[in-house]
Design an enzyme around this catalytic site. Structure first.
Site, mmCIF file in Angstrom:
data_model
loop_
_atom_site.group_PDB
_atom_site.id
_atom_site.type_symbol
_atom_site.label_atom_id
_atom_site.label_comp_id
_atom_site.label_asym_id
_atom_site.label_seq_id
_atom_site.Cartn_x
_atom_site.Cartn_y
_atom_site.Cartn_z
ATOM 1 N N SER A 78 -24.475 20.538 27.539
ATOM 2 C CA SER A 78 -25.005 20.908 26.229
ATOM 3 C C SER A 78 -23.879 21.285 25.291
ATOM 4 C CB SER A 78 -25.951 22.101 26.372
ATOM 5 O OG SER A 78 -25.228 23.254 26.764
ATOM 6 N N ASP A 79 -24.114 21.136 23.988
ATOM 7 C CA ASP A 79 -23.220 21.767 23.032
ATOM 8 C C ASP A 79 -23.390 23.281 23.162
ATOM 9 O OD1 ASP A 79 -21.412 22.176 20.964
ATOM 10 O OD2 ASP A 79 -22.298 20.645 19.674
ATOM 11 N N PHE A 80 -22.442 24.021 22.620
ATOM 12 C CA PHE A 80 -22.394 25.459 22.819
ATOM 13 C C PHE A 80 -23.627 26.135 22.216
ATOM 14 C CE2 PHE A 80 -20.160 29.586 21.371
ATOM 15 C CZ PHE A 80 -20.622 30.252 22.488
ATOM 16 N N GLY A 81 -24.533 26.569 23.083
ATOM 17 C CA GLY A 81 -25.735 27.233 22.621
ATOM 18 C C GLY A 81 -26.844 26.295 22.199
#
Length: 761
Positions: free
Chosen positions: A301-304
């Site tokens: 995933s992208d961060f968050g």
């Protein structure tokens, strides 16, 4: 084992665990040995998953067979996976929770199985982020794509991989891919252009370079998958796009890069696609990426980025494999609860962990230990030379009415604009401000164009006068007293915000107009992240787009202006005459998107996703301008040099599923030059495509007056893997080839010069 010699490494290079941990975690066949004063070492040569004679697949299965469920779960989070000895973790706040509503949970996990490597990810748009000083800052990737040179992309990838490794990083989060749907997107300069074939092939070559050195294993990652085309509400917006456009424009560059590159992982994006979060979207991850494209690496995933375990299809089952950074949505407790409820299974965990472990083993991360400490300085004369080469090869000469290269008779030169010098002007802007995009904030001290131009002018017996442009009248006076005026125009962009427009910053248009009015011998040097409008274009004699040219911008610009190096770059984006010509212009549903009340501004207290309608469909970039019969300021593929070329004798042959395009190219000028000859194809009407599309290209260097027969060959594998003659048939859910006549055209840009036809029956 030493990967370079095949010999056994000294004991000090092997990973050490406590005797208790060894006895608790060792798999059958693992020998617990005592060597010297540090009793309880693992003989990693005896561990099944460290047996290099076995395939990465068998090694990964052996590791997971020796792992507990908790140890498998550790692979599903970056912090846990990449720090195998760490046992205490704290959850991070999900991004949608208001401040103050999150109560962090601290929990423990068992240490990872023996001989598991330490791994460190790094953001690396065009320099190693977070490593501080001592790295090379290369030009932005929009500059790389302007070279249209896959060998150069590979060379940059090699350099980035080496610097990442020496800075103790072994997974590089890049390159990035996006279509340039709207050039106001804040990350346009990080990406590789509007055409899926060009950007996909360049990304593939770049990724192969990153992983080219087995003694310094580094994995590359493609991001941000997919339809992540704006920063405005990127965390809470839905890109709503039809299935055909999704395949032909947005997922195709990822498919090409995966097929032709060496891609370890794919990062899913923040946004929703058709109302489902990209990091939990089974159609995107399971169906398209893993089954249709056949990607076998891991998805992070992208961060968050949102990827709930409680969605109708849990994100782990949908195809997401790992959560970036700290445990946030995928805590071990949450996953175990879902397993207990029957919504997930241990097999789902096994498959995700397997994809991660197998990829790391295949790339060599298990076999070459990460450096124990980063090198303080990895920049070298060789890396600086490459940075300059990339800046020179990526610059695009947009206009030249005989003013370039600068004549030896031009002795008095005016240099104007705040980004020409390293002395901050109004707004604290200087040359280093346009070294790279604004975020992530990578330290860069650029070699200033003013210094390089001054040195080059003095070598020619000339002088340079400088004005920072804060006072247009004063700048015009400096220009009027010179033989030639070189004026710099810029805009800044970066992650977290879109640009309000694609006009120059800091009154750049007025400054250029004032300088051009004072001196008709004016050259404009543009430092932008993407397309820019030019209301002054008719008043200047030359325009050179250098993008964000990295730390070697000054020497590169000087060499181009005087013709020590001839510009060879070609545009990877169409440049519009006005913002009203953009595919998204005048329709807030297309950009920036709207809410349920029809507003473009989020209603107070609302958390509903912004809805972004991709109503233009396939008409993105040059396809839009051709379909709408809008003449751009400069077409896709445009780029001049210091000579001219002529095309003739086009002949197209199609046999045994191979396509050959032959033509003659002649250098009609007075100096040697390199041309990127471009081939386009227009599909039959039955395919219902909006315009012709890029088929291939060939770079050719010719002496003055020289002619050469050029052939662009498109193999059966190219046709199949790159879908060059295919369209996505939404009815059948497959790529299809239309029967009928295909028109092939060749030329120096999208505005091609010659055409021929062939037929598929």
């Amino acid at each position: 084992m030493d990967p370079r010699t095949g010999t056994r490494l000294p004991t000090t290079r092997r990973r050490v665990a406590s005797l208790a941990a060894v006895l608790a975690l060792a798999a059958p066949g693992v020998q617990v040995i005592s060597t010297g004063p540090a009793a309880g070492q693992i003989d990693c040569a005896a561990v099944p998953w460290m047996d290099r004679a076995k395939s990465p697949e068998r090694r990964a299965r052996a590791l997971l067979a020796a792992s507990s469920l908790d140890q498998k779960l550790r692979w599903l989070d970056e912090h846990s996976a990449n720090d195998p000895a760490r046992t205490t973790f704290t959850t991070a706040a999900p991004r949608e929770l208001p401040p103050g509503e999150f109560v962090p949970i601290t929990f423990t996990m068992p240490a990872q199985v023996p001989c598991t490597p330490a791994i460190q990810y790094t953001d690396a748009p065009s320099a190693i982020a977070g490593a501080g000083a001592g790295v090379t800052v290369y030009p932005a990737n929009v500059s790389l794509s302007s070279s249209w040179d896959q060998a150069l992309a590979y060379e940059k990838g090699v350099a980035m991989g080496h610097e990442a490794w020496r800075k103790q990083r072994n997974v590089l989060l890049g390159p990035g891919l996006a279509s340039g749907r709207d050039p106001r997107s804040g990350r346009t300069s990080e990406y590789l252009g509007e055409d899926p074939v060009l950007s996909g092939l360049m990304a593939g070559a770049y990724s192969k370079g990153v992983g080219a050195n087995p003694a310094e294993p580094v994995q590359s990652q493609l991001k941000h998958y997919v339809a992540n085309e704006q920063e405005t509400d990127r965390n809470n917006g839905s890109s709503n796009v039809d299935g055909r456009t999704l395949r032909e424009i947005y997922t195709l560059p990822f498919e090409i890069a995966i097929d032709r590159g060496d891609v370890g992982s794919v990062m899913c994006s923040y946004n929703q696609v058709n109302h489902g979060w990209a990091c939990g979207n089974e159609q995107l991850l399971g169906r398209i990426l893993k089954r249709e494209i056949g990607f076998g690496g891991w998805v992070v995933s992208d961060f968050g980025a949102r990827h709930y375990l409680t969605d109708p299809v849990p994100s782990l089952k949908a195809g997401l494999d790992q959560e970036l950074n700290a445990w946030r949505y995928w805590t071990p407790m949450a996953i175990k609860e879902q397993i207990a409820q029957g919504r997930l299974s241990v097999k789902d965990v096994d498959e995700a962990a397997y994809r991660i472990v197998r990829s790391h083993i295949a790339a060599g991360l298990f076999d070459v230990p990460r450096l124990s400490a980063p090198d303080p300085d990895v920049a070298t004369p060789q890396s600086e030379a490459l940075a300059r080469k990339l800046a020179e090869r990526g610059s695009v000469l947009l206009k030249n009415s005989g003013i370039l290269p600068l004549s030896p008779s031009a002795k008095k030169i005016a240099v104007i604009g705040p980004t020409a010098a390293n002395t901050p002007a109004t707004g604290d802007v200087d040359a280093s401000s346009v070294c790279l995009h604004t975020a992530p904030n990578i330290p860069c001290t650029a070699k200033a164009p003013l210094d390089a131009i001054t040195a080059r002018a003095q070598a020619n017996g000339g002088t340079v006068t400088y004005a920072d442009g804060s006072d247009p009248a004063a700048a015009a006076a400096v220009a009027a007293a010179a033989d030639v005026a070189v004026v710099f125009g810029h805009y800044r962009e970066g992650e977290f915000a879109d640009r309000p427009d694609i006009s120059l910053d800091a009154g750049g248009d007025a400054l250029i107009a004032a300088v051009a009015a004072a001196n008709p011998e004016t050259v404009v040097v543009l430092q932008t992240g993407g397309p820019v409008v030019m209301p002054w274009i008719g008043s200047v004699k030359g325009v050179l787009e250098v993008w964000y040219a990295g730390e070697e911008m000054g020497p590169a610009i000087a060499s181009l202006l005087w013709g020590d190096v001839a510009p060879t770059g070609k545009l990877p984006h169409s440049f519009p005459k006005a913002e009203s010509d953009l595919p998204t212009a005048g329709d807030p549903e297309r950009y920036p998107g709207t809410f349920s009340d029809g507003s473009v501004v989020r209603p107070p207290g609302s958390t509903e996703p912004r809805q972004i309608a991709y109503k233009e469909g396939l008409k993105v970039g040059y396809r839009w301008y051709a379909a709408q019969d809008i003449e751009p300021l400069f077409p896709f593929g445009h780029g001049l040099t210091y000579t001219t070329f002529a095309y003739d004798r086009l002949r197209v042959t199609s046999a045994a599923k191979e396509l050959r395009v032959r033509f003659r190219l002649t250098n009609t000028g007075t100096r040697a030059g390199t041309e990127t000859a471009q081939v386009y194809v227009e599909l039959p009407a039955a395919a219902n495509e909006p315009s012709k599309r890029l088929l291939g290209w060939r770079q050719v260097t010719l002496a003055p007056g020289e002619s050469r027969d050029v052939q662009v060959s498109v193999s059966a594998a190219d046709l199949a893997d790159l879908h060059l003659l295919q369209y996505w048939n939404a009815g059948t859910g497959t790529w299809a080839t239309a029967r009928g006549g295909y028109e092939i055209s060749v030329g120096t840009s999208f505005d091609t010069a010659l055409a021929d036809r062939f037929t598929i029956r």
